[in-house]
Every structure is written in structure tokens, then in C-alpha cells.
Write a protein that holds these residues in place. Structure first.
Motif, PDB file in Angstrom:
ATOM      1  N   VAL A  28       0.841  -1.204   0.000  1.00 55.57           N
ATOM      2  CA  VAL A  28       0.000   0.000   0.000  1.00 55.57           C
ATOM      3  C   VAL A  28       0.874   1.251   0.000  1.00 55.57           C
ATOM      4  O   VAL A  28       0.602   2.226  -0.707  1.00 55.57           O
ATOM      5  N   ILE A  29       1.978   1.178   0.759  1.00 51.81           N
ATOM      6  CA  ILE A  29       2.878   2.345   0.775  1.00 51.81           C
ATOM      7  C   ILE A  29       3.509   2.530  -0.604  1.00 51.81           C
ATOM      8  O   ILE A  29       3.595   3.647  -1.121  1.00 51.81           O
ATOM      9  N   LEU A  30       3.906   1.421  -1.228  1.00 46.47           N
ATOM     10  CA  LEU A  30       4.457   1.529  -2.582  1.00 46.47           C
ATOM     11  C   LEU A  30       3.405   2.113  -3.526  1.00 46.47           C
ATOM     12  O   LEU A  30       3.709   2.963  -4.373  1.00 46.47           O
ATOM     13  N   GLY A  31       2.165   1.663  -3.366  1.00 45.48           N
ATOM     14  CA  GLY A  31       1.094   2.172  -4.224  1.00 45.48           C
ATOM     15  C   GLY A  31       0.904   3.665  -4.030  1.00 45.48           C
ATOM     16  O   GLY A  31       0.721   4.410  -5.005  1.00 45.48           O
ATOM     17  N   MET A  32       0.998   4.104  -2.800  1.00 47.61           N
ATOM     18  CA  MET A  32       0.856   5.551  -2.554  1.00 47.61           C
ATOM     19  C   MET A  32       2.003   6.304  -3.204  1.00 47.61           C
ATOM     20  O   MET A  32       1.816   7.403  -3.729  1.00 47.61           O
TER      21      MET A  32
ATOM     22  N   LEU B 617       6.597  -3.973 -11.040  1.00 45.00           N
ATOM     23  CA  LEU B 617       6.327  -3.711  -9.625  1.00 45.00           C
ATOM     24  C   LEU B 617       4.992  -4.304  -9.219  1.00 45.00           C
ATOM     25  O   LEU B 617       4.860  -4.934  -8.162  1.00 45.00           O
ATOM     26  N   VAL B 618       3.992  -4.110 -10.081  1.00 48.45           N
ATOM     27  CA  VAL B 618       2.663  -4.628  -9.747  1.00 48.45           C
ATOM     28  C   VAL B 618       2.685  -6.149  -9.704  1.00 48.45           C
ATOM     29  O   VAL B 618       2.144  -6.774  -8.784  1.00 48.45           O
ATOM     30  N   LEU B 630      12.545  -1.816  -8.129  1.00 50.40           N
ATOM     31  CA  LEU B 630      11.717  -1.392  -9.256  1.00 50.40           C
ATOM     32  C   LEU B 630      11.176   0.005  -9.044  1.00 50.40           C
ATOM     33  O   LEU B 630      11.144   0.840  -9.953  1.00 50.40           O
ATOM     34  N   ILE B 631      10.771   0.307  -7.809  1.00 49.60           N
ATOM     35  CA  ILE B 631      10.216   1.651  -7.586  1.00 49.60           C
ATOM     36  C   ILE B 631      11.347   2.681  -7.683  1.00 49.60           C
ATOM     37  O   ILE B 631      11.133   3.827  -8.104  1.00 49.60           O
ATOM     38  N   VAL B 657      15.351  13.015  -3.337  1.00 51.77           N
ATOM     39  CA  VAL B 657      14.284  12.465  -2.492  1.00 51.77           C
ATOM     40  C   VAL B 657      14.209  10.963  -2.671  1.00 51.77           C
ATOM     41  O   VAL B 657      14.000  10.205  -1.721  1.00 51.77           O
ATOM     42  N   GLU B 658      14.420  10.517  -3.911  1.00 51.59           N
ATOM     43  CA  GLU B 658      14.388   9.094  -4.204  1.00 51.59           C
ATOM     44  C   GLU B 658      15.387   8.350  -3.329  1.00 51.59           C
ATOM     45  O   GLU B 658      15.073   7.313  -2.754  1.00 51.59           O
ATOM     46  N   VAL B 659      16.583   8.930  -3.226  1.00 44.11           N
ATOM     47  CA  VAL B 659      17.631   8.262  -2.443  1.00 44.11           C
ATOM     48  C   VAL B 659      17.184   8.123  -0.982  1.00 44.11           C
ATOM     49  O   VAL B 659      17.228   7.029  -0.415  1.00 44.11           O
TER      50      VAL B 659
END
Lengths: 114, 955
Positions: A28-32, B617-618, B630-631, B657-659
Motif C-alpha cells: 500500500v505504501i508503494l502504491g501511494m 512492480l505490480v 523497481l520503484i 528524495v528518491e535516495v
């Protein structure tokens, strides 16, 4: 180009929605996070797309992209970090407290509240 | 004295009794008395102006955009009520000082009493109806506290809740009615509303407004069918009953009806509703009162009945009726307060209020007997006491009132009510004081000290004077009536007198008295009849209604809010989709005004990578580490997209921010399970998939249509681009917007960021203090720990590049005003530099070298940004205006100094503090869990001895 950006927004939204509807906190956190990207890109695109014209003023350039959505999105990115951190903290606290990272209350929990 | 002070005094004074609670009953009562006396004298100081027919006002603009202003107005009507509130208040305070026992918290009591008093004075002096509503609600709340003052008594708590429910509910209706009224009149000022009679009565919203306002008035003044709460409120200490439930709060509804009389009265709707409700309440209340055995319950229902009488008089809509109402308000307040105080004395001395256990107190308590008897006779309407005068005026008025086309109905009902009223007054005297002395009282009754009987005695004197010499009260009553009537009607010529000749009202009055006496003599058989007659019990009905509402509410809440987050999310998404689709179908789509820009192969490849990473990712989200990678790819591609589309600042921000986000999620994953189990069935996944695809298609379509059309209005960015350099002194327009044009937004956002970090810190603290701590200490990591916790290469490298990172951060910060960069990005870069030290050299080593706590850094950032903004005030500019200049210090090139830099420094510090505080909190959890800190920053350190190295390696 517009089609690609719109596609990115759509794909990120779809992925985000699917993950937000999962049962465990982490997806859910990844989805957000994915939804955050989608919203940021969408907001950014509201300034319309311009290639090679950053809003850095210079005497011999007359075409600049719209700087305002960029400024809004910049702060949105930083704030979204704060939001993610808080969500992760809550998820972690819940997991450590009950050894369970389900996002929905179990039927027993619901009994307890009603 | 200014009206502001009169209203404010009780509120300010309310602090005193609470603060000096330790000083005892006498001191708290004295200070309460002095405060009230000051307000009372302040009120009287306005008497000359009122007497001259002026209206005293005090106005203060508060929220003019909402129409909410602190406007006060004092005319005859307001003065009359304020006089009752403060005057009787003084007597009640003196009485309460002797009534309260040693165990009662007197400080609390007098604080509540003053709050209530202030709210009541506020109601009667408000000119602005929104202000009036605020005071109205305050009386409901403070009376709740007063009724439930004896918290240990269940009747007290239940009575308080019931009173709050009924009057609070009426208050809500009143808000609606008053807002409608204000809307019709075009102003929320009473003085304006009162002059708009024609407009209001002609408006189609007149009836709804009237109904809502009457709902508020009837609940407050206990009119049928809302009369049932008042007797239950009698669980309050007697001073409260005497004050709130005879003289003041229950008169608030009456006051409002009187206040709005000029604009609301005179219509058939008003006449039928108000007169009928008043008559029914009057008769019903009197009937119930007659058969009550509790002295206070008897008085409570008699109050209900008398309030009905006043309501009925206001309902007739004639000037004479209004004058009779004013006069009866005065009379009722005096004799009823005296009666309540007498009942309180009896309760206090005999330890019971049950009439069946009393009787014969005449000889034991002669003083109380005289006071109570005179008051009760006044209530019965005996000549030479004031109750007689207003009762006769009431009967006179009813003989001219034709209700439902029947000219006998109103006089008959009114006479019957008066008859019952006489009967219960006789019963109050006869069954309490007359009769033989008994020997089974719970306590030996005797007259109390003067502290308890002087206050009612003062009231008794007052009403005997009025009763014998009504012409003394006449100018005052006519003054108040004139204020009540406003421009709507002329003050009647009739005068107040004991003898009006052989008018019909006199015969009705005699009928009532004689009939009352007969009823009293025939009480015993009547009472048996009453006991056997079936009648609805209001409290049980009320309780059932409340229980049903609670069941309904909880069924609704639990039905909707069943704890399943995924369900809420699905419903929310579906709702957004449906509304969006509706807008899309019903709206019109403008013509395309922009051409599609062609994209080369590289953007296409980038998009494909992003789409593939998202899809991956999904599909693979159950493997959490893989999902993180992946994210990360998704975030990276978004950053690259920003670079390509002319947004270098965004790219830098997104990238940094990604880091930190990935580090954060890694820290979390340290505790969370590494895999998400399969829990949803195929059907469920298909449903979610359909929702997701629909959402994706919707945003895609929206974004695509949006980008192909120009903005409908010229974007304000034109201004930003044109003024960035001229006004803000910077060529990086995005940064100038952040620190200058929209600096206030940014200021708010860094504060939000700081709050988020503090929240995380607080949650960590809470976790570490609770049972989680033990769990963490005993936790066995589910993955093998790295053998080399602090690799030498990494330690050396991070330390070497630390100054470089800081320099880069500094550079990015400095150039931010003119080139991509700025406080946000620099802050993130500095954070990453510090985080690297944590990762490489360990928590203990880094913390030991930390000179300032991160909370302090957040605070410093917010303060620096704030003070930079405030600096603009000193040169007369608005908050956050920037100034800049160019200086040249040889041998450097010319450079710019802008005050915006100070603001940006605040942003930088806030970002560093917030990011680091969040990450540090997570690491503290980890540290608590399983890590034994190495004594040395490097596990393998050539400079240490071989043994030490071995030791460190096993740690």
C-alpha cells in the motif's frame, strides 16, 4: 510527447491504485508512492510540455516553460517524502505492536471496537 | 460602564473562584459576589440613558466578512433581563454560599455560575445575532455543568445530559432559523433585522425561519412538547434551580421571542403556534405540578406552566398581551426564585423535599413559612401580591383572544390553568407548612441562619411592594414594553392597578381562586384518581428515542466504517471515477489548440522502461526487495523525464528524495516481512485490476486532453517570468517563486515537513516506551546479518567525500537563486552526506559527533525563515518581501546578496533536520532491536592491533 506523458500518468495511476488495494502495509505504501508520482507528473504537465526551455532567465532566450507548476511540484515532492515517512512509521508501529502487517482490521479487532 | 465590560466581567471573574478554590467557600462566594456586583452597578450606570429612551451600543468589528461582529445593544428589554440576571444572581450567590456544603467544590461551582451568568448577559445584550447564538450555546454548555454539578448523583448526570440534548438540539435549529432571518434582512444585526418587519413577513422563508426559531425558544423555555427536561434538571443544587430554572435560562427562549416580537409576531402562523403551545403548556404543566410530591418537581412543573402563560401572552400578538408578558416575567422571576429558595431551605433543614413526609413546619420554621407562603400566594394570584396583577391582565387578554374561531376556548383554558395554579400553590403551603407537627422528619427542621432566608426575603419585600403599589412598577414595565414592541405597535394606554372595576377578568380570577381551593380540599381522592390514570412517562420515551438513535448511528457507522481500509479505498476510488465520468459525459470538451510534439526514440524508450518497471512492480510486488529496486527505477525515470522536459530543479529534487526514500523503506523492511503473502482471490484481483485500469485510463485521458489545450486564462507565470529578475533578483524563476513570490506557501510547507518529522520522532518514542520495546529486544533477525558491518573501504570513502558533499550542497544552495538548485535540493544533498556517515561508520560513532539535535535544526530553520520574513516589516514591507543588492569583494567576481537567501537557508535547515530526524528515528528502532554497536567505526582497522580487529569483527 504529450501522448507519452499522458501514458506515464495513466500507467502510474493504474499501478498505484492496484497496489493501494492490497492487503498488506508495504504494497500500500508503494502504491501511494506510485500515485504520488502520477499526481506530480500530472501537475507538472499542467504547465504544458516544453523541451529545452528551462525557466532560467537569460538575455538571449525568449521562450521559457511555465515555472509555476514546477515550483508547486518541487515542494510536493519534498512533502511527499514526509508523508511517506509518516505512513511507513505508522505501518511499522502497527506491525511491531501486533506482529501483523495486515491493513484491514481483522473481524476480532472489529468486535473489539463495536 | 461600557457594555463590553458588563459582558466581559463575569467571564473574566470566572477565573477567580476557580483559582482561589483553596481559600474556602466564603472567599470564593465573596469574590463571585463582588464581580457580579460590579457588573450590576455597571448595568445600573446605564439606567439614566435607558430611562431617557436611548439605546446604548458598543460596537467592535470582529469578522466583518462573516457578518460576525462584537456588537452590543442595551435598550429597555435588554436592561430588564440583564437586571433580572444580575440582580437575582447576587441573591443566589449569597444564598449558595450558605447552601453549599463543605464537601462541595465551591470554586468550581462559582466558576460555572459566572460563566453561565456571562453567557446570559451576553444573550440579552447582543446586537449581532451570530454573537447571540454563541452566547446561547454557552448557556446550554454552562447549564449542563451546573445541572450535573453533583457528579456522584446519577439523576444529576442524566438530567444534565437530557437538558443538553434538548436545549442543544433546539440551539441547532435556532442557528438555522437565525441564519435564514439574517439572510432575509440582509444583516446579522438585530437593530437592522428589527426594522425589516415587512420584508421578513413577506418572505417565503418566513415560515421555516419562524419554525426553527420557535423550536430553539420552545426547547430552551421548556414549552410543550419539550417541557420534560426541566423537571429532570431539578437534580441540580437548589441555587442552580432557583437561578437557571426560574429566573434566567428558561427565560432565554422567552427573551428571544420578545426580542424578535416586532418582526415575527402578528401573523396567523405566529398566533396559532405560539398561543396554542403556550396554553397547552400552561394547563399541562399545572396539572402535573398539582400531583407532584417532590417540592422542587412541583415548582419545576409550575415553572413550565408559567412559562407557557408568558408564551401564550406573547403569542396573542397584541401590545397589551406583550405588556402583560413583561409584567409577568418580572413577577414570576421574583416569586418563583423565592419559592425555590424556600424549598431549598426546607430540603436543607428537613433533609427531604417529599411533601408526603413534610407538614406542620409552620411552627418549626416560622420565618421560612412566612416567606414561602407569601410567595406561593402570589403564585396563586391573591390580591395585593404581584402575581394577582399580571394574572388578571392575562385573563383580560384571553377574553379578547379568539383561538380556532372559538372565543371561549382561550379564556376557559387560561382560567383552568390559573385554577390549577392556585390549587398547587395552596397544596405547597398546606401540605408543607400547615397541619400537625410530625415526629418522623429525617432531620429536626428549624429556621436556617439569615444567610439562607435574607435573599428570598428581599424578593418577598419586592413583590409585596409591587403588589400593593403597582403604579411604582408601571413606568418601568411600560419602558420595557416600548422596547419590546419597537416600531411595530404603540404602548397600550392601560395602567397597572389592583382594581379595574367589575370586568370579566375579575370574575375569571375569582373562579380560579375558588376552584383552586376546592381542588385543594378534594386533593386526596383526586390524587388516587391521578395515580391510577395511565399517562406517558416522558423520561422513558426520551430514553428510548436516544437508545434508538444510538443504535441507528452505530449501525450506520459500523456498516460504513468496518475497519477494512481496502474497502474504503475501493469505495473512494470508485466514487471519484463515477463523478469524473459524470463530469466527462455532461461537460463539453473544447477544441484542440496545441499541436502534439513529436517524440524521438529516447523518450519512447524511457517511457517503456518506466511502464515496464511499473508493471513489474505490480506483478512482483510480493517480493519486497525487488519491489524497492523497481520503484527506484520508476523514480529515476521520472527524474530523467523532468530533465528532458525543462525542469532541472524538479529532477534534482526527485532524484535526491528518491535516495532518502529508498533508505527509509530499507530501514522499514529491516523489520517488516520480506514477502507479501497471497491473500486475495482471483475475483478480487480482477476487481482491483478493473478499478486500476479504469483509473489509469481516466487519468490518461484527462492528462492528454489537458495538454493539448491552452489554458483558458493567461497563466500567472507570465508575471513571474517578467518580474523574477527585476523584482526578485534571481534568474532561476522556480527558486524565486519558492522563496519570494510564493514564499508564504513554502514557509507553511517546511513547517508541515518539520511537523511530520516530529510526529515520526514522537511515534518512535511511544513505541520504544511501550511493549514493543521488549519485543524488539528479543527479536531475532530473520536474515543473516552482514559479516562486515562497517566495511573499511566505505568508511574511508564516505569520510573523504563528506567535505566534498557539503561543498556541493553549499554550492547548490548558493547558486539556487540563479541556476538550478536552492534550499530544498541542497538540504537533501547534505542529508544524504550525513546519512552516508551513519551507514558507513555506525549510529554510535555518528551520533557522538553530532553537535546539534535534529529537532533543534528544524526549529532553527523555521525560525530563520520566519525572522527573515519578519525583517521586511522593519522597512515597512509586507511579510517575506525580499530585497537584494550586488556587491563585489575583490578578488571575487561581483555577486548578489538577497534576503531571500536567509529564507532559503531556513528551508535548507528544515529539510536537513526533517529528513535526518525521520531516518534517525527509524535507525533507533533498529538499534534497539539487534545491533550491538561496534566500539570502533571500522571493523577492520589496520591502525589497531590484530586482536582488536578480530574482536571488532565479531561484534
Amino acid at each position: 510527447m504529450e501522448l507519452l506523458v499522458a501514458l506515464i500518468v495513466g500507467v502510474l495511476t493504474a499501478g498505484g491504485i492496484y497496489l493501494v488495494l492490497r492487503f498488506r502495509t508495504f504494497p500500500v505504501i508503494l502504491g501511494m508512492s506510485l500515485l504520488t508520482y502520477a499526481v506530480n507528473v500530472f501537475l507538472f504537465s499542467s504547465g504544458r510540455l516544453t523541451i529545452g526551455a528551462p525557466p532560467i532567465l537569460s538575455d538571449d532566450v525568449t521562450l521559457y516553460t511555465d515555472p509555476l507548476p514546477q515550483a508547486l511540484v518541487l515542494t510536493a515532492i519534498v512533502i511527499s517524502f514526509g508523508m511517506t515517512a509518516v505512513a511507513v512509521m505508522i505501518a511499522l508501529g502497527a506491525y511491531l505492536g501486533s506482529d501483523d502487517d495486515r491493513i484491514d482490521d481483522t473481524p476480532q479487532d472489529r468486535e473489539g471496537t463495536s | 460602564m461600557t457594555l463590553f465590560l458588563i459582558v466581559a466581567l463575569p467571564f473574566l471573574g470566572a477565573l477567580l473562584p476557580g483559582v482561589m478554590n483553596g481559600a474556602g467557600r466564603a472567599a470564593t462566594a465573596a469574590v463571585t459576589f463582588i464581580v457580579t456586583l460590579a457588573a450590576f452597578i455597571g448595568l445600573l450606570s446605564n439606567l439614566p440613558a435607558i430611562w431617557a429612551g436611548e439605546v446604548v451600543t458598543a460596537r467592535l468589528s470582529w469578522m466583518p466578512l462573516l457578518g460576525l461582529d462584537a456588537n452590543f445593544m442595551l435598550d429597555g428589554l435588554g436592561f430588564f433581563f440583564a437586571l433580572l440576571i444580575l440582580g437575582i444572581g447576587l441573591l443566589i450567590i449569597a444564598y449558595a454560599r450558605h447552601y453549599l456544603s463543605r464537601d462541595d467544590n465551591a470554586g468550581q461551582f462559582f466558576t460555572y455560575l459566572l460563566l453561565f451568568q456571562g453567557a446570559m448577559v451576553g444573550i440579552v445584550l447582543s446586537d449581532n445575532i451570530l454573537l447571540l447564538l454563541i452566547f446561547w450555546e454557552m448557556t446550554s454548555l454552562s447549564s449542563f455543568l451546573l445541572i450535573g454539578f453533583w457528579k456522584h448523583l446519577p439523576e444529576g448526570r442524566q438530567g444534565a445530559r437530557m437538558a443538553l440534548t434538548v436545549t442543544g438540539g433546539g440551539g441547532l435549529a435556532l442557528i438555522g432559523g437565525m441564519l435564514i432571518l439574517g439572510n432575509i434582512a440582509g444583516s446579522y444585526d438585530l437593530s437592522v433585522i428589527l426594522s425589516e418587519r415587512e420584508a421578513i413577513q413577506a418572505s417565503p422563508l418566513y415560515l421555516p425561519a419562524l419554525l426553527l426559531i420557535l423550536l430553539g425558544c420552545f426547547t430552551k423555555s421548556a414549552q410543550f412538547p419539550f417541557h420534560f427536561w426541566l423537571p429532570h434538571a431539578m437534580a441540580a443544587p437548589t441555587p442552580v434551580s432557583a437561578y437557571l430554572h426560574s429566573a434566567t435560562m428558561v427565560k432565554a427562549g422567552i427573551f428571544l421571542m420578545a426580542r424578535l416580537w416586532p418582526v415575527l409576531a402578528g401573523t396567523p402562523e405566529w398566533f396559532v403556534i405560539v398561543t396554542t403551545a403556550g396554553l397547552v403548556t400552561m394547563v399541562l404543566g399545572a396539572l402535573i405540578a398539582l400531583f407532584k410530591n417532590d417540592l422542587k418537581a412541583l415548582l419545576a412543573f409550575s415553572t413550565v406552566s408559567h412559562l407557557g402563560l408568558i408564551t401564550m401572552l406573547l403569542g396573542t400578538g397584541t401590545a397589551f398581551g406583550a405588556m402583560a408578558a413583561v409584567f409577568h416575567i418580572l413577577n414570576h422571576a421574583t416569586f418563583k426564585a423565592a419559592l425555590f429558595m424556600s424549598a431549598g431551605i426546607v430540603d436543607h433543614e428537613a433533609h427531604t423535599r417529599d411533601i408526603r413526609r413534610l407538614g406542620g413546619l409552620r411552627r418549626l420554621m416560622p420565618v421560612t413559612f412566612v416567606i414561602a407562603t407569601l410567595a406561593a400566594l402570589s403564585m396563586a394570584g391573591i390580591p395585593f401580591l404581584n402575581g394577582f396583577l399580571s394574572k388578571e391582565m392575562m385573563l383580560e387578554e384571553t377574553t379578547h383572544t379568539v383561538l380556532f374561531g372559538l372565543d371561549w376556548l382561550a379564556p376557559a383554558l387560561a382560567t383552568f390553568g390559573a385554577l390549577l395554579s392556585a390549587a398547587y400553590s395552596f397544596r405547597f403551603i398546606g401540605h408543607t407548612f400547615l397541619g400537625p407537627v410530625r415526629d418522623d422528619y429525617p432531620a429536626r427542621p428549624h429556621d436556617p441562619g439569615p444567610g439562607l432566608w435574607v435573599p428570598p426575603a428581599i424578593l418577598v419585600t419586592l413583590f409585596i411592594v409591587i403588589g400593593c403599589a403597582p403604579f411604582l412598577a408601571e413606568p418601568f414595565v411600560k419602558l420595557v414594553t416600548a422596547a419590546l414592541l419597537g416600531d411595530a405597535a404603540e404602548v397600550p394606554y392601560a395602567y397597572l392597578a389592583i382594581w379595574h372595576g367589575l370586568v370579566p377578568a375579575l370574575f375569571l380570577s375569582i373562579t380560579a381562586l375558588v376552584g383552586g381551593m376546592i381542588l385543594f380540599l378534594a386533593y386526596a381522592p383526586l390524587s388516587r384518581l391521578w395515580e391510577t390514570a395511565p399517562r406517558p412517562e416522558a423520561k422513558s420515551i426520551f430514553d428510548r428515542v436516544i437508545a434508538a438513535s444510538v443504535r441507528g448511528a452505530s449501525a450506520l457507522t459500523h456498516g460504513l466504517h468496518n475497519g477494512a481500509f481496502t474497502r474504503y479505498a475501493a469505495i473512494a476510488i470508485l466514487a471519484i471515477l463515477v463523478f469524473g465520468a459524470h463530469a466527462w459525459v455532461t461537460g463539453t470538451v473544447g477544441a484542440v489548440t496545441r499541436s502534439v510534439q513529436s517524440a524521438g526514440p529516447i523518450p519512447v524508450i524511457g517511457t517503456l522502461i518506466l511502464a515496464a518497471a511499473t508493471a513489474g512492480l505490480v506483478i512482483l510486488h510480493r517480493n519486497r526487495f525487488l519491489a524497492l529496486i523497481l520503484i527506484g527505477i520508476v523514480g529515476l525515470m521520472v527524474s530523467i523525464g523532468f530533465v528532458y522536459l525543462s525542469a532541472p530543479d524538479l529532477a534534482m529534487t526527485q532524484f535526491t528524495v528518491e535516495v532518502v526514500t529508498i533508505i527509509l523503506l530499507l530501514l522499514a523492511l529491516n523489520f517488516l516481512p520480506n514477502r507479501s503473502p497471497v491473500e486475495s482471490g482471483v475475483l478480487r484481483r480482477v476487481r482491483d485490476g478493473v478499478l486500476a485500469v479504469a483509473g489509469g485510463v481516466a487519468t490518461f485521458t484527462l492528462a492528454y486532453h489537458y495538454m493539448l489545450r491552452d489554458a483558458v486564462a493567461t497563466p500567472i507565470s507570465e508575471f513571474h517570468l517578467a518580474n523574477s529578475y527585476k523584482g526578485g533578483g534571481g534568474t532561476n524563476v522556480v527558486n524565486v517563486i519558492l522563496v519570494d513570490f510564493r514564499g508564504f506557501d513554502t514557509y507553511g510547507e517546511i513547517i508541515v515537513l518539520g511537523i511530520a518529522a516530529l510526529l515520526i520522532y514522537a511515534l518512535t518514542e511511544a513505541l520504544l516506551d511501550g511493549p514493543v520495546r521488549r519485543r524488539l529486544l528479543n527479536r531475532i533477525p530473520d536474515q543473516r546479518r552482514s559479516g562486515d558491518m562497517h566495511p573499511m573501504m566505505m568508511v574511508v570513502l564516505t569520510r573523504v567525500i563528506m567535505p566534498v558533499v557539503l561543498l556541493v550542497g553549499f554550492y547548490i544552495f548558493l547558486r539556487g537563486h540563479n541556476e538550478p538548485g536552492g534550499g530544498f535540493i541542497a538540504g537533501l544533498i547534505v542529508s544524504i552526506g550525513v546519512v552516508m556517515q551513519y551507514m558507513a561508520s555506525g549510529f554510535a560513532w555518528t551520533s557522538a559527533r553530532l553537535r546539534y539535535p535534529y529537532h533543534g535544526i528544524i526549529g532553527a530553520g523555521v525560525l530563520i525563515a520566519g525572522f527573515t520574513g519578519i525583517g521586511a516589516w522593519f522597512v515597512g514591507k509586507p511579510f517575506l518581501s525580499t530585497a537584494f543588492t550586488y556587491v563585489r569583494i575583490p578578488p571575487f567576481a561581483e555577486f548578489e546578496i538577497a534576503t531571500a537567501m536567509g529564507f532559503d537557508l531556513g528551508v535548507l535547515l528544515c529539510v536537513v533536520g526533517a529528513v535526518m530526524l525521520s531516518l534517525e528515528s527509524f535507525s533507533r528502532l533498529a538499534r534497539r532491536a539487534d545491533t550491538q554497536d561496534s566500539d570502533h567505526p571500522m571493523d577492520i582497522d589496520p591502525s589497531r592491533g590484530e586482536d582488536a580487529g578480530q574482536q571488532g569483527g565479531t561484534a
